[in-house]
Design an enzyme around this catalytic site. Structure first.
Site, short mmCIF file in Angstrom:
data_model
loop_
_atom_site.label_atom_id
_atom_site.label_comp_id
_atom_site.label_asym_id
_atom_site.label_seq_id
_atom_site.Cartn_x
_atom_site.Cartn_y
_atom_site.Cartn_z
CG ASP A 103 46.01 49.93 -24.06
OD1 ASP A 103 46.41 49.14 -24.94
OD2 ASP A 103 44.83 49.97 -23.67
N1 URA Z 1 43.06 45.96 -21.65
C1 URA Z 1 43.15 47.23 -22.11
O1 URA Z 1 42.16 47.80 -22.54
N2 URA Z 1 44.33 47.84 -22.06
C2 URA Z 1 45.46 47.26 -21.58
O2 URA Z 1 46.52 47.89 -21.55
C3 URA Z 1 45.35 45.95 -21.10
C4 URA Z 1 44.13 45.32 -21.14
#
Ligand code: URA
Length: 234
Positions: A103
């Site tokens: 993310d």
């Molecule tokens: N899980 C998430 O919620 N975000 C990420 O970036 C990776 C795994």
């Protein structure tokens, strides 16, 4: 391989730029200026320096990036800076892409490569490649919450997660979670399902790769041949 081809596949210069640079004495081969950009070189054995930078030969590229917050895991985006923008310009000219997504606000280990076959294999749900994340969450995780996360929780779209592992720090508001899949916002949604909230998430390992502690936030390095071999053996 021709010198100009080597420079163009390395993202350094087009053939025309290589020709000009060679004439201007900006290219060294094994320490000596090379004025003929059409000459044959051995890309592995010969040392090529362009404008003072040693250019390494890579049949495929494998880069470990320590992703900072604020960058999207994509090759292009209209609004947000992408992780590729953290690389030098010449590497941005190659067909690199992130192997999986973190993310925008997640930090840590992201593999960038141009090897689509390997990336496809590493991301295949069947392969269940292990990923570890260091997290901080809003409220302490209870024993029941831990057991639920470890056993598998049902996410907001009805998907039941695979078993995970949770190692909690003393205050139970931080620790390491290990998962073997990579659904959209997976860890945030897993914590959401037990009434908690992720405040901070950093990926610290991906399969056999561990985030190199020597890499500053936003820093990158090529994988070693041994690391590539480990990925290929998965
Ligand atoms: N899980 C998430 O919620 N975000 C990420 O970036 C990776 C795994």
């Amino acid at each position: 391989m021709r010198l100009d081809k080597f420079l163009s596949i390395s993202g350094v210069a087009t053939r025309r730029e290589a020709e000009k640079a060679a004439r201007a004495g900006r290219i060294l081969v094994n320490g000596l200026p090379e004025r003929d950009s059409a000459r044959q070189i051995d890309p592995v054995a010969d040392m090529v320096v362009f404008d003072g930078e040693k250019i390494e030969y890579h049949e495929n590229y494998y880069i470990m990036l320590n992703k900072p917050e604020g960058y999207v895991s994509a090759t292009a985006d209209r609004r947000e800076p992408t992780v590729l923008e953290l690389l030098p310009e010449r590497l941005q000219r190659l067909a690199l892409f992130p192997c999986g997504r973190l993310d925008k606000d997640t930090t840590g280990l992201l593999l960038l490569t141009d090897n689509g076959t390997l990336a496809h294999r590493l991301l295949s749900p069947r392969r269940q490649v292990e990923k570890k994340y260091r997290f901080v969450c809003q409220i302490p995780v209870s024993d029941e919450g831990k057991a639920a996360l470890e056993g598998g929780v049902v996410l907001d779209d009805g998907y039941r997660t695979l078993p995970a592992k949770l190692e909690l720090d003393a205050g139970r508001r931080s620790g390491i979670i290990t998962i073997h899949e990579g659904k959209y916002h997976q860890i945030k949604r897993m914590f959401g399902s037990i009434g908690n909230r992720i405040l901070c998430l950093e990926r610290i390992s991906f399969g056999p790769l561990s985030l190199d502690p020597a890499l500053p936030c936003g820093g990158w390095r090529y994988l070693s041949p041994d690391e590539v071999a480990q990925l290929e053996s998965l």
